[in-house]
Motif scaffolding. Structure first.
Motif, PDB file in Angstrom:
ATOM      1  N   GLY A   1       0.883  -1.234   0.159  1.00 53.52           N
ATOM      2  CA  GLY A   1       0.084  -0.038   0.038  1.00 53.52           C
ATOM      3  C   GLY A   1       1.035   1.305  -0.032  1.00 53.52           C
ATOM      4  O   GLY A   1       0.507   2.211  -0.632  1.00 53.52           O
TER       5      GLY A   1
ATOM      6  N   GLU B   1       2.458   1.787  -3.460  1.00 55.76           N
ATOM      7  CA  GLU B   1       1.542   2.209  -4.367  1.00 55.76           C
ATOM      8  C   GLU B   1       0.937   3.669  -3.967  1.00 55.76           C
ATOM      9  O   GLU B   1       0.024   3.889  -4.786  1.00 55.76           O
ATOM     10  CB  GLU B   1       0.344   1.431  -4.506  1.00 55.76           C
TER      11      GLU B   1
ATOM     12  N   GLU C   1      -2.333   4.955   3.358  1.00 60.73           N
ATOM     13  CA  GLU C   1      -2.342   4.119   2.036  1.00 60.73           C
ATOM     14  C   GLU C   1      -2.112   2.845   2.608  1.00 60.73           C
ATOM     15  O   GLU C   1      -2.760   1.593   2.110  1.00 60.73           O
ATOM     16  CB  GLU C   1      -1.616   4.498   0.678  1.00 60.73           C
TER      17      GLU C   1
ATOM     18  N   HIS D   1      -4.899  -0.363   2.652  1.00 67.33           N
ATOM     19  CA  HIS D   1      -4.523  -1.520   1.714  1.00 67.33           C
ATOM     20  C   HIS D   1      -4.795  -3.008   2.706  1.00 67.33           C
ATOM     21  O   HIS D   1      -5.397  -3.801   2.434  1.00 67.33           O
ATOM     22  CB  HIS D   1      -3.246  -1.525   1.123  1.00 67.33           C
TER      23      HIS D   1
ATOM     24  N   SER E   1      -8.188  -3.632   3.547  1.00 68.52           N
ATOM     25  CA  SER E   1      -8.961  -4.394   2.624  1.00 68.52           C
ATOM     26  C   SER E   1      -8.968  -5.984   2.578  1.00 68.52           C
ATOM     27  O   SER E   1     -10.016  -6.461   1.967  1.00 68.52           O
ATOM     28  CB  SER E   1      -8.642  -3.713   1.090  1.00 68.52           C
TER      29      SER E   1
END
Lengths: 192, 192
Positions: free
Chosen positions: A69, A72, A85, A89, A92
Motif C-alpha cells: 500500500g 502504491e 495508504e 490496503h 481491505s
C-alpha cells in the motif's frame, strides 16, 4: 487477497488461538489444533509447517500488505499519507473473521509470556516493513522510522477499537484505522 | 544507581552474551555462563534466578529509570521534554561496560530468533513504562503513547551510535540520546 473466505486455514487459526488461551501455547499440540478444528493433522500440514508458522504467516501477510500500500501511494504523498495508504490496503484484506479473532488473540496473548514476545516481534516486523517501503520512496531514515511507528500504533489502536464490543456489521476496519491515524497525527502536534 | 561497578553480575552478563552469540541462547547453560565468567553456579544464582532473568533484569532496571526520570521532570515540561528527562536519567546509570556490550548484544540478537523476540519485548516494555509515567503526569493517552515511542526510538538510535565504532572515552551517552531525540523531533515536522 480481497475477501476473507471461511475455510480450513481460518478454522485452524481460530482453534489454535482458543487452545492457546485455554492451555497455553507450549502445551498445545498440532494434533489438538487439528482435532478442535474438525480436521486432520495432514490438513494442518498442508497449510502450516508447524505451530509457530501458524502465528507467523498472518504477520508476514500483514507486513506485505502494508508495504504494498505504501509503495502504491501517489508519488507526491507525504510520509504519513503513504502510511495511510498502507493501512487502507491492509484493511481491505481483513473481514468479519479477523474482527472476531481480535478478543480471542488478546486473551491468548494476555495469558502467555511466549505469545507476548511473538506479539512484540510482530509489531517490530510491521514497523520494519513500513520503514523499508518508505525509504524506498525516498523518505529519509528518521522520518521513515517515525512514520512507520505511527502506522503501527494506528493499526493496533484501530484494530482494538474495531474488534471490541458490539459493532454494527457494516462498520468497516478502514474507517477505524483512518480515525486512529488522525488522532495520532493530532497528538503529534501536542508533543512539544 | 550512579556509577557502573565492575563485578560478578557484569561478568556474568558479558559471558552470557558472548556464549549466546557463539552457540545460541537455547544451547547455552547456566553452568557454561558461570564457567566463562570464572565464577561458580551458586554465584550465578545469587544474582539471577535463571538464564532468562539475566536478560530481563537489565530491561526492568532501564524501564524503571526511564519512568523515574519522567516522573521527576518539571511540572510544566512538555511530553517530549519529560521523555528527554527520562532518557537523561537512564543514561546516568550506563557506563563504559554498557557501551562495550552494545556490539556484542547486537551480534547475539542477530544470531538468534529467540533473542529477537526478547529484544522486541524489551522495546514494548520500555514504551509501556514511559507511557504509564506520562499518563501519571496527566498527558492524554495518544500523546503519551506517541511520546513514549519517540523515546524508545531515540534510545535505540542513540545507543547504537554511542556503542558503535571507536569513540573517545569522554563521549557521554546522554549527548547521543539528546541528539537522537532532537533528530526525531525534527523528523516529526516532516511527516505531513
Amino acid at each position: 487477497m480481497g475477501r476473507w473466505e471461511p475455510g480450513a486455514r481460518e478454522r485452524l487459526v481460530v482453534a489454535a488461538v482458543d487452545l492457546f488461551t485455554e492451555q497455553g501455547y507450549d502445551a498445545t499440540t498440532v494434533a489438538e489444533i487439528a482435532e478442535r478444528a474438525g480436521l486432520t493433522r495432514s490438513t494442518f500440514f498442508r497449510h502450516f509447517s508447524d505451530k509457530r508458522e501458524l502465528l507467523v504467516a498472518g504477520q508476514e501477510t500483514l507486513s506485505r500488505l502494508l508495504a504494498d500500500g505504501i509503495a502504491e501511494a501517489p508519488a507526491d504523498a507525504s510520509p504519513l499519507a503513504a502510511v495511510a495508504e498502507g493501512l487502507a490496503h491492509a484493511s481491505s484484506a481483513m473481514g468479519p473473521q479477523n474482527r472476531e479473532l481480535g478478543p480471542r488473540i488478546r486473551a491468548a496473548v494476555a495469558a502467555s509470556a511466549e505469545l507476548q514476545e511473538r506479539d512484540a516481534l510482530k509489531s517490530v516486523g510491521m514497523a520494519a516493513a513500513m520503514t523499508e517501503a518508505l525509504v524506498a520512496r525516498g523518505v529519509p531514515d528518521p522520518v521513515a522510522h517515525l512514520a512507520a511507528e505511527l502506522g503501527v500504533l494506528a493499526f493496533k489502536r484501530g484494530y482494538a477499537e474495531w474488534s471490541e464490543g458490539d459493532r454494527a456489521p457494516e462498520d468497516d476496519f478502514a474507517g477505524y484505522l483512518r480515525k486512529a491515524l488522525d488522532e495520532l497525527r493530532a497528538a503529534s502536534a501536542s508533543l512539544h
